[in-house]
Enzyme design. Structure first.
Site, PDB file in Angstrom:
ATOM      1  CE  LYS A  27     -15.456 125.242 135.324  1.00 44.82           C
ATOM      2  NZ  LYS A  27     -14.151 125.279 136.020  1.00 44.82           N
ATOM      3  NE  ARG A  69     -30.693 113.993 113.780  1.00 46.53           N
ATOM      4  CZ  ARG A  69     -29.636 114.281 114.498  1.00 46.53           C
ATOM      5  NH1 ARG A  69     -28.683 115.039 114.001  1.00 46.53           N
ATOM      6  NH2 ARG A  69     -29.520 113.832 115.737  1.00 46.53           N
ATOM      7  CB  VAL A  97     -33.817 108.796 117.229  1.00 46.77           C
ATOM      8  CG1 VAL A  97     -34.350 107.446 117.702  1.00 46.77           C
ATOM      9  CG2 VAL A  97     -32.724 108.605 116.189  1.00 46.77           C
TER      10      VAL A  97
END
Ligand code: MV4
Length: 448
Positions: A201, A291, A294
């Site tokens: 969707k 991970r 940033v």
């Protein structure tokens, strides 16, 4: 115990990891390409090893060269940072097989989250809300038409190996579906070497809200609440903040508890982020990043938890330094990504730093590997600094960001500092009234 850590990365994130190591009294090894011989991370590390020529494929992505650097320096752990090899399960496995500690999750969890459909299926099984739609790759066009009819238009076609928005196609009605499928397949094959696509969707004007979690090797998982990363351009985040101005206290607590419970159930170890689209008061899981991200400093600023220190301690087998009750949000934090880009075309435009004057004062943090005289190499990401600002509340925080951007001097190349200032001074942004399309519309209106 970790005595010496090799940082398999460059730029601001390598410097960020070096700082954590210093505070933990862990010796550091930098690796670098020939283009990065005078880079800040090389200057700050205890030792450094040149691992290859400028192209990342021959240096920062060269697993054999990185393992050789660990061998000759006697490192006992490897931190991949973000990007490069950070979400490569084969690299994580290889690091462990060679007897080093990988600062990150188990290879098995990196692998499952790398397959967007497998991740979605697993999350649904764990009780995490997912976007309505298929959990199997589309086979034949007839099957796709039937599936899309069931979901209801508009739908979106996504690559199984995708992520970051590449290879997606929005389909408004039946007439467009078959062609969109073919286009998406072609792009997925060319971009990822995997032509598999799926349908779900399409959500109109959602926000991108992600939850940070940490798991240790003793089965403890905590969440560190959310970041709102909706201010993006071409799937690149530009401004991130925590907490999200869109959520109620209850939504944030409930969703946090839900993701922490799900991650405890799979025995997740390390730092991770669950990304959601948020629309009409509902969350829809899109992907998980296995991970450090940033924008992790935004969470650090509001919770006081050092995520990189936690990652290293987790890998060393230590328990989390906080339990869920101790994780509290204090005030507000906003990160601005400063890139070396042409302000008109927004194309990367690296150069040499002539004058460098970073902002300071209360609540101001700059994560950067810049220094006066530094030549930004043209081979890598255009991110040159992250300005992360903390204050008591969102309104004060926005004004402090504006003040800090006003102090920031980077001469020698065009940067996004002025654009960022216009963003944080915008009325809609002050109201918190934005979605994932807001920045593109803002840029379009400025061009006219
Ligand atoms: C969507 C969507 C609307 N509906 N999925 C883009 C990046 C990728 N991670 C997922 N993306 C989207 N998936 C459904 N079902 C809209 C986007 C999207 C987007 C998401 C997050 C941040 C910015 C975005 C910009 C455009 C589209």
């Amino acid at each position: 115990m970790i005595r010496k850590l090799l940082i398999a990365n460059r730029g601001e994130i390598a410097v960020r990891i070096l700082r954590a190591c210093r505070e933990l009294e862990i010796a550091t090894v930098a690796v670098h390409s020939t283009a990065d011989a005078d880079a800040m991370h090389v200057r700050l590390a205890d030792e450094s090893v040149c691992i290859g020529p400028p192209p990342a494929a021959e240096s920062y992505l060269n697993a054999a060269a990185i393992l050789a650097a660990a061998e000759i320096t006697g490192a006992d752990a490897i931190h991949p940072g973000y990007g490069f090899l950070a979400e490569n399960p084969d690299f994580a496995r290889m690091v462990e097989e060679h007897g080093y500690t990988f600062i990150g999750p188990r290879a098995e969890h990196i692998a499952i989250m790398g397959d967007k459909l497998a991740a979605k299926r697993r999350m649904r099984e764990l009780g995490v809300p997912v976007t309505p739609g298929g959990e199997e790759p589309v086979q034949r066009p007839e099957q796709a038409l039937e599936m899309a009819r069931g979901i209801g238009y508009p739908v979106i076609v996504k690559a199984v190996a995708g992520g970051g928005g590449r290879g997606m196609k929005v389909v408004h009605d039946e007439g467009e579906l078959v062609q969109a499928l073919e286009l998406a397949r072609g792009e997925a094959q060319a971009g990822f070497g995997d032509a598999r696509v799926y349908i779900e969707k399409f959500l109109d004007r959602p926000r991108h809200i992600e939850f940070q979690i940490l798991g240790d090797r003793h089965g403890n998982v905590v969440h560190l609440f959310e970041r709102d990363c909706s201010i993006q351009r071409r799937h690149q985040k530009v401004v991130e903040e925590a907490p999200s101005p869109a959520l109620t206290e209850e939504e944030r607590r409930e969703m946090g508890a839900l993701v922490a419970r799900a991650m405890a159930e799979i025995g997740y170890v390390g730092a991770g982020t669950l990304e959601f689209l948020y629309a009409d008061g509902c969350f829809y899981f899109i992907e998980m990043n296995t991970r450090l991200q940033v924008e992790h400093p935004v969470t650090e600023m509001v919770t006081g938890v050092d995520l990189v220190r936690e990652q290293i301690q987790i890998a060393a087998g230590e328990p989390l330094s906080v339990d869920q009750e101790e994780v509290r949000i204090a005030g507000h934090a906003i990160e601005c990504r400063i890139t070396a880009e042409d302000p008109e075309t927004l194309l990367p435009a690296p150069g040499q730093v002539l004058t460098y004057h970073p902002p300071g004062g209360p609540g101001v943090r700059v994560d950067s590997a810049l220094y006066a005289g530094y030549r930004v190499p043209p081979y890598y990401d255009s991110l040159i600094a992250k300005l992360v600002v903390h204050d008591r509340d969102r309104g004060q925080c926005l004004r402090r960001v504006s003040r800090s951007l006003g102090e920031y001097v980077i001469d020698g190349m065009p940067t996004t500092i002025r654009l960022l200032r216009a963003i944080v001074e915008d009325e809609q942004i002050h109201l918190g009234a934005y979605d994932v399309g807001w920045l593109e519309r803002f840029l379009e209106s400025r061009r006219r």
